[in-house]
Scaffold this active site. Structure first.
Site, PDB file in Angstrom:
ATOM      1  CE  LYS A   1      -4.130   1.839   0.284  1.00 46.05           C
ATOM      2  NZ  LYS A   1      -5.171   1.733  -0.766  1.00 46.05           N
TER       3      LYS A   1
ATOM      4  CG  ASP B   1      -6.632  -0.674  -2.819  1.00 45.02           C
ATOM      5  OD1 ASP B   1      -5.511  -0.939  -3.283  1.00 45.02           O
ATOM      6  OD2 ASP B   1      -7.105   0.486  -2.815  1.00 45.02           O
TER       7      ASP B   1
ATOM      8  CG  ASP C   1      -3.992 -13.247   8.156  1.00 42.90           C
ATOM      9  OD1 ASP C   1      -4.048 -14.493   8.148  1.00 42.90           O
ATOM     10  OD2 ASP C   1      -4.773 -12.541   8.815  1.00 42.90           O
TER      11      ASP C   1
ATOM     12  CG  ASP D   1      -8.134 -16.559   5.334  1.00 42.46           C
ATOM     13  OD1 ASP D   1      -7.087 -17.210   5.449  1.00 42.46           O
ATOM     14  OD2 ASP D   1      -9.004 -16.500   6.230  1.00 42.46           O
TER      15      ASP D   1
HETATM   16  C1  IPM Z   1      -2.958 -17.588   9.860  1.00 42.20           C
HETATM   17  C2  IPM Z   1      -3.871 -17.236  11.007  1.00 42.20           C
HETATM   18  C3  IPM Z   1      -3.050 -16.573  12.109  1.00 42.20           C
HETATM   19  C4  IPM Z   1      -2.475 -15.295  11.540  1.00 42.20           C
HETATM   20  C5  IPM Z   1      -3.823 -16.316  13.402  1.00 42.20           C
HETATM   21  C6  IPM Z   1      -4.445 -17.573  13.963  1.00 42.20           C
HETATM   22  C7  IPM Z   1      -2.974 -15.631  14.434  1.00 42.20           C
HETATM   23  O1  IPM Z   1      -4.909 -16.438  10.569  1.00 42.20           O
HETATM   24  O2  IPM Z   1      -1.990 -18.336  10.066  1.00 42.20           O
HETATM   25  O3  IPM Z   1      -3.215 -17.111   8.751  1.00 42.20           O
HETATM   26  O4  IPM Z   1      -3.149 -14.262  11.535  1.00 42.20           O
HETATM   27  O5  IPM Z   1      -1.329 -15.314  11.093  1.00 42.20           O
HETATM   28 MG    MG Z   2      -5.010 -16.183   8.473  1.00 42.03          MG
END
Ligand code: IPM
Ligand code: MG
Length: 372
Positions: free
Chosen positions: A189, A221, A245, A249
């Protein structure tokens, strides 16, 4: 090869999925004449319950004394819903990463041919996606100075990075790209954050040492949008801790389920292998948690020790299980009663009987209702 592996199942579905990965590793050891020794230790909420500490010294010592760590998941709703809790399961994982110097978290994202229909994204968008996310894991806002004012009405978390912290993971990302599709995308960013501008400067400097790799930049973003708009444009994504992180996801949607995404966390000395998913408390004990992310993390462990044929067999077993719908409900639209253990058993059987792999599938498939 002799390998000592510390197993940290953790909380929620962690133990269930990790059991299947251990089962698969035991089968691999037996088939390839290796000697894998497993030592289990507590981490997370279970460690708070048993030892009042999310990462007891004994657990840390076991991790340091072993060649590798297989990690399950941590987290418990009783802490998530209590912002005032001083001791939290997540602290165990963060301390572990820091103490072991696991600065690079590698998260592969792949669209499995057999699962293209399982993703909510359109098939033509995700087909052929193959991304390796290099997430910095021991710096940034996760570890910067934290402050809560005395009256509890203001708080801050500092995002700090040094040149060295950026350099060491950047080298790993460029080296990975050299063996892949020769492209690194730095996600940051830099239009707003000083720390991101440092990332751009340092990564640009490093890129000069890797003339065959193209370097590209994306604001986070925009990257979040591009990830679901056109994920095939990515090869290696390099990014700081929190952006990595979040974006990993998001990227898990491409594979069809977060229950499929494995990761390796590596440093100078230690290496830990963990699914990217959390402890999924609602599913605990129900037999519905997908063990594939944990099993693929075990495959990454094998690759880390250059046991490539072993890892290949394990990956083949995973692909067969997915192809035959011997998979948990998150990715299974055909059968709704395939349990976590059943998936693990299929993979174990496949490893023990690799020669039968072309013969037995039809039978296994036809006998599905009795086998499950
Ligand atoms: C990950 C998880 C962890 C992170 C949490 C559980 C602390 O979300 O490994 O991605 O944020 O790194
Ligand atoms: Mg995570």
């Amino acid at each position: 090869m002799k390998l000592n592996i510390a197993v940290l199942p953790g909380d929620g579905i962690g133990p269930e999925v990790t059991n299947q990965a251990v089962k698969a590793l035991k089968a691999i050891a037996a088939e390839f004449n290796h000697h894998f020794v497993f030592t289990t230790a507590d981490v997370g909420a279970i460690a708070i319950d048993n030892h009042k500490d999310p990462l007891p010294d004994a657990t840390l010592d076991i991790c340091k004394a072993n060649d590798a760590i297989l990690f399950g998941a941590i987290g418990h709703p009783k802490y998530d819903n209590d912002p005032s809790a001083k001791v939290r399961p997540e602290q165990g994982l963060l301390k572990l990463r820091k103490e072991l110097g696991l600065f690079a978290n590698i998260r592969p994202v792949k669209a499995y041919q057999t699962l293209l229909d399982k993703s909510p994204l359109k098939k033509h968008i995700i087909e052929g996606t193959d991304i390796s996310i290099y997430r910095e894991l021991t710096g940034g806002i996760y570890f910067g100075e934290k402050h809560l004012s005395e009256d509890g009405n203001s708080a801050s978390d500092l995002c700090a990075y040094s040149k060295e912290e950026i350099e060491r993971i950047a080298h790993l990302a460029f080296k990975a790209a050299e063996n892949r599709n020769h492209k690194v995308t730095l996600v940051d960013k830099a239009n707003v954050l000083e720390s991101s501008r440092l990332w751009r400067r340092v990564v640009t400097e490093i890129s000069e040492q890797y003339s065959e790799v193209e370097l590209d930049f994306l604001f986070v973003d925009n990257a979040a949008m591009q990830m679901i708009l056109n994920p095939k444009q990515f090869d290696v994504i390099l990014t700081e801790n929190m952006f990595g992180d979040i974006i990993s996801d998001e990227a898990s949607v491409i594979g069809g389920s977060i229950g499929l995404l494995a990761s390796a966390s590596v440093g100078e000395k230690y290496a830990m292998f963990e699914p990217i998913h959390g402890s999924y408390p609602q599913a605990t004990g129900k037999g519905i948690a997908n063990p594939i992310a944990s099993i693929l993390s075990a495959a990454m462990l094998l690759e880390h020790f250059e046991l490539f044929s072993e890892a290949e067999l394990l990956r083949l077993a995973v692909e067969k299980s997915l192809k035959l719908d011997i998979s948990t409900p998150d990715v299974n639209t055909k059968y709704d009663n395939v349990t976590t253990t059943r998936v693990g058993e299929f993979i174990e059987d496949f490893i023990y009987n690799p020669k039968d792999k072309n013969i037995n599938f039809t039978n296994i498939h036809l006998g599905q209702s009795t086998i499950i």
